[in-house]
Design an enzyme around this catalytic site. Structure first.
Site, mmCIF file in Angstrom:
data_model
loop_
_atom_site.group_PDB
_atom_site.id
_atom_site.type_symbol
_atom_site.label_atom_id
_atom_site.label_comp_id
_atom_site.label_asym_id
_atom_site.label_seq_id
_atom_site.Cartn_x
_atom_site.Cartn_y
_atom_site.Cartn_z
ATOM 1 N N GLU A 35 0.843 -1.293 0.069
ATOM 2 C CA GLU A 35 0.002 -0.028 0.015
ATOM 3 C C GLU A 35 0.908 1.137 -0.191
ATOM 4 O O GLU A 35 2.017 1.401 0.898
ATOM 5 C CB GLU A 35 -0.997 -0.030 1.323
ATOM 6 C CG GLU A 35 -1.607 1.078 1.459
ATOM 7 C CD GLU A 35 -2.518 1.758 0.210
ATOM 8 O OE1 GLU A 35 -3.245 1.182 -0.366
ATOM 9 O OE2 GLU A 35 -2.302 2.903 -0.043
ATOM 10 N N SER A 49 -20.249 5.816 0.279
ATOM 11 C CA SER A 49 -21.633 6.029 0.715
ATOM 12 C C SER A 49 -21.745 5.171 1.923
ATOM 13 O O SER A 49 -22.715 4.985 2.487
ATOM 14 C CB SER A 49 -22.763 5.832 -0.044
ATOM 15 O OG SER A 49 -22.627 6.820 -1.238
ATOM 16 N N HIS A 53 -25.131 -2.463 -1.223
ATOM 17 C CA HIS A 53 -26.588 -2.507 -2.027
ATOM 18 C C HIS A 53 -27.104 -3.729 -2.259
ATOM 19 O O HIS A 53 -26.517 -4.936 -2.104
ATOM 20 C CB HIS A 53 -25.802 -2.004 -3.697
ATOM 21 C CG HIS A 53 -25.476 -0.433 -3.595
ATOM 22 N ND1 HIS A 53 -26.363 0.515 -3.483
ATOM 23 C CD2 HIS A 53 -24.206 0.030 -3.863
ATOM 24 C CE1 HIS A 53 -25.684 1.488 -3.551
ATOM 25 N NE2 HIS A 53 -24.492 1.359 -3.672
ATOM 26 N N VAL A 177 4.593 1.268 -5.380
ATOM 27 C CA VAL A 177 5.206 0.528 -6.346
ATOM 28 C C VAL A 177 5.325 1.337 -7.445
ATOM 29 O O VAL A 177 4.346 2.098 -8.048
ATOM 30 C CB VAL A 177 4.103 -0.561 -6.728
ATOM 31 C CG1 VAL A 177 4.492 -1.469 -8.202
ATOM 32 C CG2 VAL A 177 3.639 -1.456 -5.893
ATOM 33 N N CYS A 406 -12.388 12.222 22.845
ATOM 34 C CA CYS A 406 -13.294 12.599 21.897
ATOM 35 C C CYS A 406 -14.635 12.691 22.864
ATOM 36 O O CYS A 406 -15.242 11.752 22.928
ATOM 37 C CB CYS A 406 -13.275 11.562 20.761
ATOM 38 S SG CYS A 406 -14.594 12.434 19.746
ATOM 39 N N CYS A 408 -17.322 14.484 21.518
ATOM 40 C CA CYS A 408 -18.589 14.395 20.861
ATOM 41 C C CYS A 408 -18.866 12.757 20.507
ATOM 42 O O CYS A 408 -19.967 12.587 20.719
ATOM 43 C CB CYS A 408 -18.231 15.012 19.406
ATOM 44 S SG CYS A 408 -17.464 16.820 19.544
ATOM 45 N N CYS A 441 -17.456 18.534 16.500
ATOM 46 C CA CYS A 441 -16.158 19.498 16.617
ATOM 47 C C CYS A 441 -15.104 18.970 15.748
ATOM 48 O O CYS A 441 -14.125 19.831 15.413
ATOM 49 C CB CYS A 441 -15.733 19.647 17.914
ATOM 50 S SG CYS A 441 -14.354 18.512 18.421
#
Ligand SMILES: Cc1cc2nc3c(=O)[nH]c(=O)nc-3n(C[C@H](O)[C@H](O)[C@H](O)COP(=O)(O)OP(=O)(O)OC[C@H]3O[C@@H](n4cnc5c(N)ncnc54)[C@H](O)[C@@H]3O)c2cc1C
Length: 491
Positions: A35, A49, A53, A177, A406, A408, A441
């Site tokens: 990667e 999204s 499906h 790569v 965190c 929130c 935030c």
């Protein structure tokens, strides 16, 4: 690097490369996953999204994406049990506002039935309003596909790579790569920093860059065109909370702009679909926001623009013909092309992995199943979903469970340290692993605390800590030692 020749090298640790790596880890093979980014899942697989499906958009008998979409969809209950990532079969509703749209929807229902989509059915205006009481009452009918669902795509990629790693796959991050040579009946792959790795078989799963990888290997010539989609995420406390993925009637080119109840209980709206010539373009625009908002409020009039907390975009890798291109290279030996994986690539990923495994077998790779195959560790609990007495119990073993970093999303120090110990050492990697920084935030309050934890756990100087890898460092220059964050946010 190493003199070992791997049996298989997979280029690209998006959802496709990760699903292939995990499946191949069942066999007696040495597998390397390569990667270019600082973490897995940082390509298209983090910016979509998140919908699983149902399988009615494409004809499964005529397109590879349609065939693999329905097979992939059906695999997700088992995968969730095995890997423990957030996934809900919340169902999909597609709405018609006039007779023409209803006719299109009826064609899709017939296609879904032909594809074998379980439970797909037409539903009336009243049924839609019962399922989604905040839907626009001008709707005249639509379809319900109960097997559609939602997933946290990055958590799915992390779970796949975790399982692959546990079963012997080697993961090389920051391995871009840049060159491939055929030497002694194997591929010698060279990275931008000069590292090399050899493999008998190579899988090109490089997403938007699969055309460039094919070219590097002297294989088939094709051009991938990015088709960008913008998405907008709403605050957890919106007044209107759809419980199904809501689709308008699609056009010839796009599934349309959707309202998506995410797997972690927030709401997302989007995406757009615009051809671009820049694979790295991740901009979002006010004009597109207005278009998206107009589209979704036609379905859910109560959605409020003040609830939007962030925006992002990702680009689908599109080939002419708009289908997946998954094949053994006809030009170069032992190279498998997995290109043009546009939507529904996330949904189809488990089936793509099986398809690629079968191609490797056809191309002569011997596949012997391992007798022992390790399940990954169960994911840690998350404070947000626990009762106070459960958090208290965890606190007795480790006080870090009660240090909320965190606010929130209520993510504790213990969860962030766990992410770091799983190899996620950038702010984005930790965000995608834990949700820290995904709330209202957007990291304004917690990023500094997370940086301190990364520095403490890894020994990295604070100036080296980045948002998503080299080039995105957060502070520039030398900093004097910072005081320890006060342990004042205890629950
Ligand atoms: C806006 C949007 C919404 C979408 N919504 C959905 C949805 O709801 N449901 C669905 O099923 N699908 C959806 N999709 C499609 C889905 O996201 C993709 O099909 C899927 O993520 C493709 O995965 P991938 O692994 O092929 O690509 P990627 O995730 O991009 O992975 C390829 C990897 O290869 C790496 N790489 C590239 N070049 C090199 C190199 N030279 N060396 C090493 N590594 C390299 C990249 O860094 C990257 O990590 C959506 C896509 C978009 C853009």
């Amino acid at each position: 690097m190493t003199n070992t020749i791997h049996d298989v090298a997979i280029i690209g640790a998006g959802v496709v490369g990760a699903a292939i790596a995990r499946l191949l880890s069942r066999y007696q093979l040495s597998v390397a996953l390569l990667e270019k980014e600082a973490d897995v899942g940082f390509g298209v697989s983090k910016a979509n999204s998140g919908i699983i499906h149902a399988g009615f958009h494409y004809d499964a008998a005529k397109t590879l994406k349609g065939k693999l979409e329905i097979q992939g969809n059906l695999a997700f209950d088992r995968l969730k049990l095995e890997l423990g990532f957030p996934f809900k079969r919340c169902g999909i509703i597609m709405a018609a506002f006039n007779d023409e749209e209803l006719a299109t929807i009826r064609t899709l229902i017939d296609r879904g039935i032909g594809n074998g989509v379980p439970g797909i059915q037409e539903c009336s205006r009243e049924e839609i309003l019962e399922l989604e009481p905040d839907f626009n009452p001008e709707v005249i009918g639509g379809l319900l596909a109960p097997t559609g669902g939602v997933i946290e795509p990055y958590r799915y990629v992390f779970a796949l790579t975790e399982a692959a790693l546990r079963n012997g796959v080697e993961i090389f991050k920051l391995f871009k790569v840049t060159r491939a040579d055929r030497e002694d009946a194997a591929w010698c792959i060279t990275a931008a920093d000069g590292q090399t790795l050899r493999a008998r078989y190579v899988i090109n799963a490089a997403g938007l860059f699969a055309d460039e990888i094919s070219r590097l290997f002297g294989a088939e010539e094709f051009t991938i065109t990015p088709r960008k989609g913008e998405e907008y995420l709403l605050d957890r406390n919106t007044e209107v909370h759809p419980t199904h993925v809501l689709f308008p009637t699609p056009s010839a080119h796009s599934k349309g702009i959707l309202v998506i109840p995410t797997a972690e209980g927030t709401t997302m709206i989007g995406p757009t679909a615009e051809m671009t010539d820049d694979k790295e373009d991740a901009d979002t625009t006010a004009d597109n926001f207005r278009r998206i908002f107009a589209g979704v409020t036609h379905m859910m009039p109560g959605l409020c623009r003040r609830d939007v907390i962030t925006a992002f975009s990702g680009s689908r890798p599109v080939l002419p013909g708009e289908d997946f291109y998954i094949t053994v290279s006809q030009k170069m030996p032992h190279l498998i092309q997995v290109a043009g994986i546009l939507s529904p690539g996330l949904t189809a990923s488990p089936a793509i992995a099986e398809y690629v495994r079968d191609l490797l077998k056809q191309d002569g790779l011997e596949l012997t199943e391992k007798t022992v195959w390790h399940k990954p560790d169960a994911p840690l609990p998350t404070v947000r979903k626990l009762k106070p007495e459960q958090v208290d119990e965890l606190y007795h073993n480790d006080p870090a469970w009660c240090n909320i970093i965190c606010r929130c999303e209520s993510i504790s120090e213990a969860e962030i340290v766990n992410a770091i110990r799983h190899g996620h050492t950038t702010i984005d990697g930790i965000k995608f692993f834990t949700r820290a920084g995904m709330g209202r935030c957007q990291g304004g309050f917690c990023s500094y605390k997370i940086m301190k934890l990364i520095a403490r756990e890894t020994g990295l100087p604070i100036e080296k800590i980045s948002k998503h890898g080299p080039g995105s460092e957060i502070v520039v220059g030398h900093l004097h030692p910072m005081p320890e964050p006060e342990a004042q946010n205890h629950v």
